[in-house]
Scaffold this motif. Structure first.
Motif, PDB file in Angstrom:
ATOM      1  N   GLU A  36     -12.358 -72.113 -89.043  1.00  0.00           N
ATOM      2  CA  GLU A  36     -11.499 -72.654 -87.997  1.00  0.00           C
ATOM      3  C   GLU A  36     -12.339 -73.242 -86.876  1.00  0.00           C
ATOM      4  O   GLU A  36     -13.547 -73.030 -86.804  1.00  0.00           O
ATOM      5  N   THR A  37     -11.660 -73.971 -86.004  1.00  0.00           N
ATOM      6  CA  THR A  37     -12.280 -74.545 -84.823  1.00  0.00           C
ATOM      7  C   THR A  37     -11.684 -73.854 -83.607  1.00  0.00           C
ATOM      8  O   THR A  37     -10.465 -73.796 -83.463  1.00  0.00           O
ATOM      9  N   GLY A  38     -12.537 -73.314 -82.759  1.00  0.00           N
ATOM     10  CA  GLY A  38     -12.079 -72.637 -81.547  1.00  0.00           C
ATOM     11  C   GLY A  38     -13.245 -72.017 -80.816  1.00  0.00           C
ATOM     12  O   GLY A  38     -14.289 -71.738 -81.404  1.00  0.00           O
ATOM     13  N   SER A  39     -13.075 -71.789 -79.550  1.00  0.00           N
ATOM     14  CA  SER A  39     -14.136 -71.231 -78.723  1.00  0.00           C
ATOM     15  C   SER A  39     -14.498 -69.818 -79.165  1.00  0.00           C
ATOM     16  O   SER A  39     -13.626 -69.018 -79.504  1.00  0.00           O
ATOM     17  N   GLY A  40     -15.789 -69.518 -79.121  1.00  0.00           N
ATOM     18  CA  GLY A  40     -16.255 -68.181 -79.457  1.00  0.00           C
ATOM     19  C   GLY A  40     -16.270 -67.249 -78.264  1.00  0.00           C
ATOM     20  O   GLY A  40     -16.556 -66.069 -78.393  1.00  0.00           O
ATOM     21  N   THR A  41     -15.954 -67.787 -77.076  1.00  0.00           N
ATOM     22  CA  THR A  41     -15.989 -66.947 -75.881  1.00  0.00           C
ATOM     23  C   THR A  41     -14.768 -66.047 -75.771  1.00  0.00           C
ATOM     24  O   THR A  41     -14.736 -65.169 -74.927  1.00  0.00           O
ATOM     25  N   THR A  42     -13.781 -66.262 -76.619  1.00  0.00           N
ATOM     26  CA  THR A  42     -12.600 -65.414 -76.644  1.00  0.00           C
ATOM     27  C   THR A  42     -12.012 -65.414 -78.049  1.00  0.00           C
ATOM     28  O   THR A  42     -12.247 -66.327 -78.835  1.00  0.00           O
ATOM     29  N   THR A  43     -11.251 -64.377 -78.360  1.00  0.00           N
ATOM     30  CA  THR A  43     -10.579 -64.336 -79.654  1.00  0.00           C
ATOM     31  C   THR A  43      -9.177 -64.930 -79.552  1.00  0.00           C
ATOM     32  O   THR A  43      -8.521 -65.127 -80.570  1.00  0.00           O
ATOM     33  N   LYS A  44      -8.733 -65.236 -78.344  1.00  0.00           N
ATOM     34  CA  LYS A  44      -7.399 -65.820 -78.158  1.00  0.00           C
ATOM     35  C   LYS A  44      -7.357 -67.203 -78.787  1.00  0.00           C
ATOM     36  O   LYS A  44      -8.278 -67.996 -78.636  1.00  0.00           O
ATOM     37  N   ALA A  71     -18.135 -63.525 -82.242  1.00  0.00           N
ATOM     38  CA  ALA A  71     -17.834 -63.147 -80.863  1.00  0.00           C
ATOM     39  C   ALA A  71     -19.043 -63.391 -79.981  1.00  0.00           C
ATOM     40  O   ALA A  71     -20.180 -63.294 -80.446  1.00  0.00           O
ATOM     41  N   ARG A  72     -18.770 -63.662 -78.703  1.00  0.00           N
ATOM     42  CA  ARG A  72     -19.858 -63.890 -77.758  1.00  0.00           C
ATOM     43  C   ARG A  72     -19.807 -62.935 -76.578  1.00  0.00           C
ATOM     44  O   ARG A  72     -20.508 -63.133 -75.598  1.00  0.00           O
ATOM     45  N   ASN A  73     -18.958 -61.918 -76.664  1.00  0.00           N
ATOM     46  CA  ASN A  73     -18.974 -60.898 -75.627  1.00  0.00           C
ATOM     47  C   ASN A  73     -18.708 -59.541 -76.263  1.00  0.00           C
ATOM     48  O   ASN A  73     -18.127 -59.437 -77.341  1.00  0.00           O
ATOM     49  N   MET A  74     -19.173 -58.512 -75.582  1.00  0.00           N
ATOM     50  CA  MET A  74     -19.090 -57.156 -76.139  1.00  0.00           C
ATOM     51  C   MET A  74     -17.652 -56.691 -76.314  1.00  0.00           C
ATOM     52  O   MET A  74     -17.341 -55.997 -77.271  1.00  0.00           O
ATOM     53  N   PHE A 118     -25.128 -61.622 -72.929  1.00  0.00           N
ATOM     54  CA  PHE A 118     -26.115 -62.005 -71.926  1.00  0.00           C
ATOM     55  C   PHE A 118     -26.394 -63.512 -72.007  1.00  0.00           C
ATOM     56  O   PHE A 118     -26.445 -64.212 -70.995  1.00  0.00           O
ATOM     57  N   GLU A 119     -26.551 -64.030 -73.215  1.00  0.00           N
ATOM     58  CA  GLU A 119     -26.810 -65.454 -73.410  1.00  0.00           C
ATOM     59  C   GLU A 119     -25.644 -66.293 -72.883  1.00  0.00           C
ATOM     60  O   GLU A 119     -25.847 -67.317 -72.216  1.00  0.00           O
ATOM     61  N   THR A 120     -24.414 -65.863 -73.143  1.00  0.00           N
ATOM     62  CA  THR A 120     -23.239 -66.579 -72.649  1.00  0.00           C
ATOM     63  C   THR A 120     -23.219 -66.590 -71.127  1.00  0.00           C
ATOM     64  O   THR A 120     -22.943 -67.620 -70.498  1.00  0.00           O
ATOM     65  N   ARG A 123     -25.782 -69.022 -69.755  1.00  0.00           N
ATOM     66  CA  ARG A 123     -25.315 -70.397 -69.927  1.00  0.00           C
ATOM     67  C   ARG A 123     -24.322 -70.755 -68.814  1.00  0.00           C
ATOM     68  O   ARG A 123     -24.390 -71.838 -68.232  1.00  0.00           O
ATOM     69  N   LYS A 124     -23.415 -69.831 -68.486  1.00  0.00           N
ATOM     70  CA  LYS A 124     -22.451 -70.079 -67.412  1.00  0.00           C
ATOM     71  C   LYS A 124     -23.159 -70.233 -66.075  1.00  0.00           C
ATOM     72  O   LYS A 124     -22.800 -71.098 -65.275  1.00  0.00           O
ATOM     73  N   GLU A 125     -24.145 -69.381 -65.817  1.00  0.00           N
ATOM     74  CA  GLU A 125     -24.898 -69.474 -64.566  1.00  0.00           C
ATOM     75  C   GLU A 125     -25.621 -70.824 -64.461  1.00  0.00           C
ATOM     76  O   GLU A 125     -25.620 -71.441 -63.394  1.00  0.00           O
ATOM     77  N   ARG A 126     -26.242 -71.276 -65.547  1.00  0.00           N
ATOM     78  CA  ARG A 126     -26.928 -72.567 -65.534  1.00  0.00           C
ATOM     79  C   ARG A 126     -25.948 -73.709 -65.282  1.00  0.00           C
ATOM     80  O   ARG A 126     -26.236 -74.649 -64.538  1.00  0.00           O
ATOM     81  N   GLN A 127     -24.774 -73.618 -65.887  1.00  0.00           N
ATOM     82  CA  GLN A 127     -23.764 -74.654 -65.705  1.00  0.00           C
ATOM     83  C   GLN A 127     -23.311 -74.699 -64.247  1.00  0.00           C
ATOM     84  O   GLN A 127     -23.227 -75.776 -63.653  1.00  0.00           O
TER      85      GLN A 127
END
Length: 185
Positions: A36-44, A71-74, A118-120, A123-127
């Motif tokens: 599927e196509t969808g963001s990995g930052t959430t399962t929603k 998943a990208r968060n604990m 941590f990597e996610t 990335r948000k901080e850099r953005q």
């Protein structure tokens, strides 16, 4: 009989799951393969993942190519692993050779999950830092305005003279909502 479900995911439509699917099919050619196509930052909004988790039973296994494809968060990772464990199913991550059916696999997965989160966050901080730097330099962020200041004044004058929003929208090549926003300013 246990079933193996292979799951691949990309974030955007211009990305491709081919590399993931090839790796998964090389290891498990007879498994049920879904992507599927969808963001990995959430399962929603990830209906395929939700369906696979719902279909899992005792002894089944969910296989992904890399942890960040799942998943990208604990929180999300823990929720997925708990859902699998509650059904007597397990998770395997191919590239790190992690299998949650073992104690060592569970422990290693939790450590990798912390690093993925941590990597996610980095990335948000850099953005955010990049956005702040652009704003400090006076750069315009976002879409360019559809109308110039002169056009906005013309629209306000024409509207005061009785021109309809539909007519103005056609004349200036914008939506009626844009005309209402100009008049409301």
């Amino acid at each position: 009989m246990a079933t193996i479900f292979c799951y691949s995911r990309v974030s955007t439509l211009d990305q491709d799951t081919t590399m993931q699917e090839e790796a998964l099919k090389a290891s498990y050619p007879d498994a049920v393969h879904r992507s599927e196509t969808g963001s990995g930052t959430t399962t929603k909004g990830r209906e395929v993942l939700a369906l696979l988790l719902d279909m899992m039973h005792q002894g089944d296994k969910l296989v992904v190519w890399k942890l960040d494809r799942l998943a990208r968060n604990m929180h999300d990772l823990s929720t997925i692993v708990e859902a699998l464990e509650s059904k007597g199913a397990s998770l395997e991550i191919l590239d790190q050779r992690i299998d949650t059916s073992t104690a060592a696999g569970k422990a290693f997965l939790q450590m990798l999950g912390v690093f993925a989160e941590f990597e996610t966050n980095l990335r948000k901080e850099r953005q955010l830092a990049g956005i702040a730097a652009a704003k400090a330099k006076g750069k315009h962020l976002g879409r360019a305005p559809k109308l110039t200041g002169v056009q906005r004044k013309e629209i306000m004058a024409a509207r005061a003279a009785g021109a309809t929003p539909s007519q103005l929208a056609r004349d200036y090549g914008v939506s009626r909502a844009t005309i209402y926003n100009v008049v409301a300013d």
